[in-house]
Design an enzyme around this catalytic site. Structure first.
Site, PDB file in Angstrom:
ATOM      1  N   ALA A 178       6.144   4.178   0.688  1.00 11.19           N
ATOM      2  CA  ALA A 178       5.528   2.913   1.055  1.00 11.19           C
ATOM      3  C   ALA A 178       5.088   2.187  -0.222  1.00 11.19           C
ATOM      4  O   ALA A 178       5.395   1.003  -0.417  1.00 11.19           O
ATOM      5  CB  ALA A 178       4.349   3.159   1.989  1.00 11.19           C
ATOM      6  N   LEU A 181       8.016   0.890  -2.230  1.00 13.99           N
ATOM      7  CA  LEU A 181       8.602  -0.297  -1.577  1.00 13.99           C
ATOM      8  C   LEU A 181       7.752  -1.535  -1.838  1.00 13.99           C
ATOM      9  O   LEU A 181       8.267  -2.588  -2.242  1.00 13.99           O
ATOM     10  CB  LEU A 181       8.721  -0.033  -0.072  1.00 13.99           C
ATOM     11  CG  LEU A 181       9.097  -1.231   0.806  1.00 13.99           C
ATOM     12  CD1 LEU A 181      10.455  -1.795   0.414  1.00 13.99           C
ATOM     13  CD2 LEU A 181       9.113  -0.828   2.278  1.00 13.99           C
ATOM     14  N   TYR A 182       6.447  -1.432  -1.613  1.00  8.16           N
ATOM     15  CA  TYR A 182       5.588  -2.615  -1.776  1.00  8.16           C
ATOM     16  C   TYR A 182       5.591  -3.103  -3.223  1.00  8.16           C
ATOM     17  O   TYR A 182       5.633  -4.301  -3.476  1.00  8.16           O
ATOM     18  CB  TYR A 182       4.161  -2.305  -1.308  1.00  8.16           C
ATOM     19  CG  TYR A 182       4.087  -1.903   0.150  1.00  8.16           C
ATOM     20  CD1 TYR A 182       4.911  -2.514   1.101  1.00  8.16           C
ATOM     21  CD2 TYR A 182       3.202  -0.914   0.586  1.00  8.16           C
ATOM     22  CE1 TYR A 182       4.856  -2.141   2.433  1.00  8.16           C
ATOM     23  CE2 TYR A 182       3.142  -0.542   1.922  1.00  8.16           C
ATOM     24  CZ  TYR A 182       3.977  -1.157   2.840  1.00  8.16           C
ATOM     25  OH  TYR A 182       3.920  -0.784   4.161  1.00  8.16           O
ATOM     26  N   ARG A 183       5.559  -2.190  -4.157  1.00  6.42           N
ATOM     27  CA  ARG A 183       5.586  -2.606  -5.566  1.00  6.42           C
ATOM     28  C   ARG A 183       6.918  -3.267  -5.903  1.00  6.42           C
ATOM     29  O   ARG A 183       6.960  -4.277  -6.594  1.00  6.42           O
ATOM     30  CB  ARG A 183       5.353  -1.401  -6.487  1.00  6.42           C
ATOM     31  CG  ARG A 183       3.941  -0.824  -6.422  1.00  6.42           C
ATOM     32  CD  ARG A 183       2.888  -1.881  -6.660  1.00  6.42           C
ATOM     33  NE  ARG A 183       1.582  -1.307  -6.980  1.00  6.42           N
ATOM     34  CZ  ARG A 183       0.441  -1.946  -6.829  1.00  6.42           C
ATOM     35  NH1 ARG A 183       0.417  -3.178  -6.328  1.00  6.42           N
ATOM     36  NH2 ARG A 183      -0.699  -1.387  -7.160  1.00  6.42           N
ATOM     37  N   PHE A 187       4.339  -6.792  -4.260  1.00  8.34           N
ATOM     38  CA  PHE A 187       2.962  -6.802  -3.750  1.00  8.34           C
ATOM     39  C   PHE A 187       2.023  -6.357  -4.868  1.00  8.34           C
ATOM     40  O   PHE A 187       2.307  -5.400  -5.590  1.00  8.34           O
ATOM     41  CB  PHE A 187       2.814  -5.851  -2.558  1.00  8.34           C
ATOM     42  CG  PHE A 187       3.330  -6.408  -1.264  1.00  8.34           C
ATOM     43  CD1 PHE A 187       2.455  -6.955  -0.327  1.00  8.34           C
ATOM     44  CD2 PHE A 187       4.690  -6.386  -0.975  1.00  8.34           C
ATOM     45  CE1 PHE A 187       2.935  -7.477   0.863  1.00  8.34           C
ATOM     46  CE2 PHE A 187       5.182  -6.904   0.216  1.00  8.34           C
ATOM     47  CZ  PHE A 187       4.304  -7.448   1.147  1.00  8.34           C
TER      48      PHE A 187
END
Ligand SMILES: CC(C)(COP(=O)(O)OP(=O)(O)OC[C@H]1O[C@@H](n2cnc3c(N)ncnc32)[C@H](O)[C@@H]1OP(=O)(O)O)[C@@H](O)C(=O)NCCC(=O)NCCS
Length: 212
Positions: A178, A181-183, A187
């Site tokens: 997670a 993915l966000y990085r 994000f």
């Protein structure tokens, strides 16, 4: 096997709620039965203004399928295969809705921002226009192939809000899928180490400007 991405209308999410909750429980490795505790909340979320959901479904024999609907293709594509996907097994699900005053999550985040010393104008700037990425889950056996990213891209495509915000459990060194993915999607930190009322786990609130 081929994977297709679909939008879930509210009625479809209601019809497939049990299946979607099973993806959530398996992905989060929560004990079976957690579905029952979450069902009422997911149903309530469906009724929120601007709610949107997407899913990844699996088709054993994709004969006649339009390859542009396959995960990883242009997320704006609305092309669907000639095969019926309404009962194709769900391997991933994501949904969210625009944040609004009065929502528990927004109130918690505002509290966190105030405690972190954010000036009121900065808080209202973010809170006035954001999409909350509420849930994102892929069945463990389907993880690590880009499906999570494809669902996020499809969910956020064409949104009118200025920002997207989400919360994710803190984990040592941001070392899980997670976080990666966000990085990768850009994000950045809004609040770190935040404790939502009634939950002993520390969370991070992450966000980025839209469009993605
Ligand atoms: C977090 C989660 C939704 C991410 O979905 P995912 O499909 O596993 O992950 P991604 O879309 O980021 O897949 C990319 C990974 O697949 C690999 N990959 C392989 N083929 C790929 C392709 N064609 N395109 C993109 N990535 C590909 C990438 O190298 C990447 O590997 P990495 O995660 O080791 O960096 C999913 O792992 C999950 O459900 N986890 C448990 C529940 C959870 O944590 N949910 C979020 C709570 S906030």
């Amino acid at each position: 096997m081929a994977i297709f991405l679909i939008d879930l209308a509210p009625s479809e999410m209601e019809r497939r709620l049990r299946e979607a909750l099973t993806v959530y429980v398996d992905a989060m490795r929560y004990p079976r039965g957690t579905e029952n505790q979450r069902a009422a909340m997911w149903l309530e979320h469906i009724r929120r203004r601007g709610w949107k959901a997407v899913a990844a479904v699996e088709v054993a024999d994709p004969a006649g399928a339009d390859p542009s609907a396959i995960a990883g293709a242009d997320p704006d594509s609305r092309a669907l295969p000639a095969v019926d996907l309404s009962n194709a097994p769900m391997v991933g699900v994501a949904y969210g809705y625009p944040g609004a005053p009065g929502q528990w999550w927004q109130q918690q985040v505002v509290l966190g921002l105030q405690r972190s010393g954010f000036p009121p104008q900065a808080i209202s700037r973010v809170m006035s226009s954001y999409f909350e990425l509420t849930e994102l889950h892929i069945q463990p056996r389907a993880q690590g192939h880009g499906l999570g990213e494809a669902l996020v891209r499809r969910l956020l495509a064409g949104r009118q809000e200025d920002h997207v915000l989400l919360s994710t459990p803190e984990t040592n060194g941001e070392a899980n899928r997670a976080w990666r993915l966000y990085r990768r999607l850009g994000f950045t930190d809004i609040i770190r180490g935040y404790y939502f009322a009634g939950d002993p786990r520390a969370f991070a609130i992450l966000g980025r400007a839209l469009p993605l």
